[in-house]
Each structure stands twice: as C-alpha cells, then as structure tokens.
Enzyme design. Structure first.
Site, PDB file in Angstrom:
ATOM      1  N   ASP A   1      13.440 -43.662  18.790  1.00 21.80           N
ATOM      2  CA  ASP A   1      12.969 -44.504  17.482  1.00 21.80           C
ATOM      3  C   ASP A   1      13.405 -46.051  17.749  1.00 21.80           C
ATOM      4  OD1 ASP A   1      12.278 -45.316  14.859  1.00 21.80           O
ATOM      5  OD2 ASP A   1      14.076 -44.686  14.038  1.00 21.80           O
TER       6      ASP A   1
ATOM      7  N   CYS B   1       7.774 -48.745  14.985  1.00 19.49           N
ATOM      8  CA  CYS B   1       7.814 -49.468  13.771  1.00 19.49           C
ATOM      9  C   CYS B   1       7.081 -50.646  13.823  1.00 19.49           C
ATOM     10  CB  CYS B   1       9.215 -49.443  13.087  1.00 19.49           C
ATOM     11  SG  CYS B   1      10.281 -50.444  14.228  1.00 19.49           S
TER      12      CYS B   1
HETATM   13  N1  SAH Z   1      16.815 -44.265  14.565  1.00 13.01           N
HETATM   14  C1  SAH Z   1      17.461 -45.152  13.668  1.00 13.01           C
HETATM   15  C2  SAH Z   1      16.852 -46.560  13.650  1.00 13.01           C
HETATM   16  C3  SAH Z   1      16.770 -47.341  14.936  1.00 13.01           C
HETATM   17  S1  SAH Z   1      16.565 -48.954  14.780  1.00 13.01           S
HETATM   18  C4  SAH Z   1      17.686 -44.668  12.351  1.00 13.01           C
HETATM   19  O1  SAH Z   1      17.350 -43.453  11.977  1.00 13.01           O
HETATM   20  O2  SAH Z   1      18.244 -45.359  11.460  1.00 13.01           O
HETATM   21  C5  SAH Z   1      16.504 -49.427  16.418  1.00 13.01           C
HETATM   22  C6  SAH Z   1      17.914 -49.529  17.066  1.00 13.01           C
HETATM   23  O3  SAH Z   1      17.522 -49.629  18.459  1.00 13.01           O
HETATM   24  C7  SAH Z   1      19.087 -50.350  16.669  1.00 13.01           C
HETATM   25  O4  SAH Z   1      20.129 -49.626  16.329  1.00 13.01           O
HETATM   26  C8  SAH Z   1      19.344 -51.048  18.062  1.00 13.01           C
HETATM   27  O5  SAH Z   1      20.689 -51.649  17.954  1.00 13.01           O
HETATM   28  C9  SAH Z   1      18.812 -50.480  18.982  1.00 13.01           C
HETATM   29  N2  SAH Z   1      18.462 -51.059  20.299  1.00 13.01           N
HETATM   30  C10 SAH Z   1      17.618 -52.026  20.528  1.00 13.01           C
HETATM   31  N3  SAH Z   1      17.255 -52.110  21.861  1.00 13.01           N
HETATM   32  C11 SAH Z   1      18.111 -51.261  22.458  1.00 13.01           C
HETATM   33  C12 SAH Z   1      18.185 -50.943  23.693  1.00 13.01           C
HETATM   34  N4  SAH Z   1      17.367 -51.505  24.616  1.00 13.01           N
HETATM   35  N5  SAH Z   1      19.015 -49.992  24.036  1.00 13.01           N
HETATM   36  C13 SAH Z   1      19.661 -49.339  23.045  1.00 13.01           C
HETATM   37  N6  SAH Z   1      19.318 -49.127  21.923  1.00 13.01           N
HETATM   38  C14 SAH Z   1      18.718 -50.549  21.466  1.00 13.01           C
END
Ligand code: SAH
Length: 391
Positions: free
Chosen positions: A295, A335
C-alpha cells in the site's frame, strides 16, 4: 446584495451544466472584474442567458476557478449552511459505524468542495484544500461546535496541493490541545499522531480492505509493506496471524505500530527499510509470506508522472509477488487519482506475469463509504485495492 456574478458565456461547454461542482477558468468570462476578486470570494455563477449555475467560491489563480456550494444563486454561506451539511454527513456515518471514528467530511463527496475532516472521537483533523474553504474556517468551526462539539481541532493544512490555490502550508490547533489520540477501528485500537503523522494522521480509507485481508490471515505469515502505523498488520495479528512484519521507511510510524500492537496484546516485527530494497533482499534470501500487502504512497503525483509511476506499480507488483508463498494472497493498492483503475490493474497484471505467477483477482475495492464520491467526479475515487489469490 453586493455579491459578484461570474458569467459562463453562451455556447460554453461546461460540465457544471450537467451537475459537476467544478467550473474551470476557461469556461468563464475572466474579465478584469473577475480577476480583481480576492481568492476564495463567494460568488454567484450564471450563464449569459441568466440561468443560475449556483453559489460557489472563486479563485482567479486556480485552474478550477469556481467550486459550487449550492445549486441556487444568493445562497447564504455561513455557519448555518455548514451545520446543515455536517448534519447530513454525520447521519450517514452514524448509520455506517457504531463508534465515532471515521472521515466525517470528504470534500465534494459530501457537498463541501475543498474540505476534509477526519473524526477521532472528540478530536478532529481538518484540511482546507482551497482558498474558498480557508476563508470559511470561522463558520466551519462554529458549525462543528454545534453539530459534533469537538474538544480539539487540528488544522492539517500542509498538503502540497494547497500551493495550486496560492495557500501557504501550516499545521496548528484551531481548538484544544493534544495531538496523540487513539483510533478505534474494526474492533482494534491504534495510536495516531495527528500533527506529525501523514496526511490527517490516519488512513480511514483502507478500513474495509483491512477487514478483508485480516479474514485471510489466521495462522498465516504476513508482510505489511508500507505499513505506516500498522493499520493492516495489527488487525491481521489480532485475527490470529502467525507472524506479522511491518515494513516502512518511517521510524516514528513504526514506533506507533509497535505501541499499537502492544495495546492490542499482539506483536508485530517492525522493519525500517526501503520497500523495493527489502523485497529484493527477502527474495534473494528465499523468504516467503502467505499474505503480502503493498500500500505505497502515490507513485503518480501528477499527470506527467503517469508513465514512470505506472512502471513503479508494475515493479512493486512483481517484487511483492516474488515474496508471496504459493497459494498465498497479495494486495496491491494505489492512492494516486492520476492513474485510472484499468491502467493500475493492467500494470499489476504485468508485474505478476513477469514474476511468473498465475492467480485470480478476488477483490477489487476502493475506499470505504465514509469517502463518498461525487457522481460527476468519478476520478475523485482515488483509492484502488486489488487482492490476488496466487497459485
Ligand atoms: N498501509 C498504511 C498506509 C500507507 S501510507 C495504512 O494502512 O495505514 C504510505 C507509507 O509508505 C508511509 O508510512 C510512508 O512512510 C511509507 N513509505 C514511503 N516511501 C517508502 C519507501 N520507499 N519504503 C518504505 N516505506 C515508504
């Protein structure tokens, strides 16, 4: 009444004629009088023939010049107006949910363009995305007091899209104190940081998808990639998963996930890493999970990012499939409202094919019903979640 009128010229094709709440800058007569109006001014909009488009707010700097608030001209936009809309929005949520934890207002979908409110009991996070809504903050706060009487309102006005409206980013409390709260969702208890967390602090949009995945998790190993504060992983653990790994690049988000896990008397293993790198590593190490969730943050932030973003979704689907055990389940989500559902599904399908995995789609879903969609703005249904049962 001194309210200014914006004119839609004769013969101008405007989607607002068919009920869209948006009127674009090239659909109106942008004369000197219009240009001189302060961003966010409440206006009447009429066709050159006198036909009423309605009452809206205007921003000469924005591509979406007018967002309509009411179908009639001269509608009074005050606390009473907002209270009426909030009551309707609240009635829908109360019909859907037992507990006061939901998105209370989803902008155009709730008839309030540019306004997003998430509710966490008696605490609200509020986002204004437009100059028009920013100007109404006083009336909005008064109406919220009347309808839901919040103790705390956190303004999360730091979305980058505000720049399109000429608005500065800022975060502050409009009312009350505090920022760390508990979220009750699907019978689990999570912690959220409303000031420092992403977006409004919590992603209610995935609520129903979390339930679906948790139902598959009993006795299984789970990899929750881009876990944020553990929305999926903790519910899966509560549902009896054998092992849950929460993978994210944000240390504060993972710390909250671990804390939330304890509050639910379960454990998750928090791994701080880049998802693409970690998936490569897990694959090389031969590690496999029965359930894999991916996600990510939006890969297609604007239309010009479509091709690279689409490629990133394809790659993510491939790498996620690589670490999904035979007979396992994979959820791929996006999203980004700038990639259409068909295109996203196509990229994921190609990713799976490149990983050499066959399977079937067992769920195609979007955000939950506390994220209503305006029927004339289907593109505002930004969330796409596909669940695959892999052979
Ligand atoms: N699945 C979560 C929402 C995800 S939001 C829920 O259900 O609440 C996207 C997330 O991706 C954020 O927490 C952000 O810190 C993380 N993120 C962004 N880029 C990333 C990367 N390259 N590797 C790991 N995490 C990442």
């Amino acid at each position: 009444m001194s309210r200014k009128t914006i004119i839609v010229p004769k013969g101008q094709r405007a989607r607002a004629r068919e009920g869209s709440p948006w009127i674009f800058s090239n659909e109106i007569r942008m004369d000197q009088a219009a240009k001189a109006l302060a961003p966010g001014t409440v206006v009447n909009v009429r066709g050159e023939d006198g036909r009423a488009f309605g009452t809206g707010y205007f921003n000469p700097k924005s591509l979406i010049a007018v967002r309509l608030l009411a179908p009639e001209c001269d509608a009074v936009i005050d606390a009473g107006y907002f209270a009426q809309r909030f009551k309707r929005a609240l009635a829908l949520r109360q019909a859907l949910y037992d507990r006061p934890f939901y998105r209370l207002c989803h902008a155009e979908g709730d008839g309030l363009p540019g306004l997003v409110i998430d509710r966490f009991g008696d605490t609200m996070t509020l986002q204004t995305g437009t100059a028009g809504m920013e100007r109404q903050l006083g009336a909005i706060a008064e109406a919220l007091d009347e309808v839901v009487a919040p103790k705390t309102i956190v303004l999360r006005n730091d979305a980058p899209s505000r720049a399109l409206e000429g608005l500065e980013p800022y975060v502050r409390n409009l009312k009350g104190e505090g920022r760390r709260i508990a979220v009750e969702e699907n019978g689990a208890r999570y912690l959220a940081d409303l000031t420092e967390g992403q977006k409004t602090g919590w992603y209610y949009d995935q609520r129903d998808n979390r339930v679906f995945m948790a139902a598959l998790a009993k006795g299984k190993t789970v990899l929750d990639a881009y876990s944020y504060t553990g929305g999926f992983g903790i519910l899966a653990a509560k549902a009896g998963a054998k092992e849950v790994v929460c993978l994210d690049s944000s240390a504060p988000a993972l710390a909250l996930a671990e804390e939330s896990a304890r509050a639910n008397a379960v454990t998750v293993k928090a791994v701080k890493a880049d998802v693409f790198e970690e998936l490569e590593r897990l694959k090389a190490a031969g590690e496999r999970f029965d359930l894999v969730l991916a996600d990510p943050p939006p890969f297609v932030k604007s239309k010009k990012d479509l091709e690279p973003g689409a490629k990133a979704y394809r790659k993510l689907a491939r790498l996620a499939a690589d670490v999904t055990a035979p007979g396992g389940y994979l959820m791929a989500a996006s999203c980004s409202h700038n990639i259409a559902p068909e295109r996203f599904a196509q990229e994921c399908a190609q990713g799976l094919a490149r990983a050499g995995r066959a399977g079937a789609i067992i769920r195609q879903a979007g955000a939950g019903p506390d994220h209503p969609v305006h029927p004339m703005l289907p593109e505002s249904a930004y969330l796409k979640a596909l669940v695959y049962a892999l052979d």
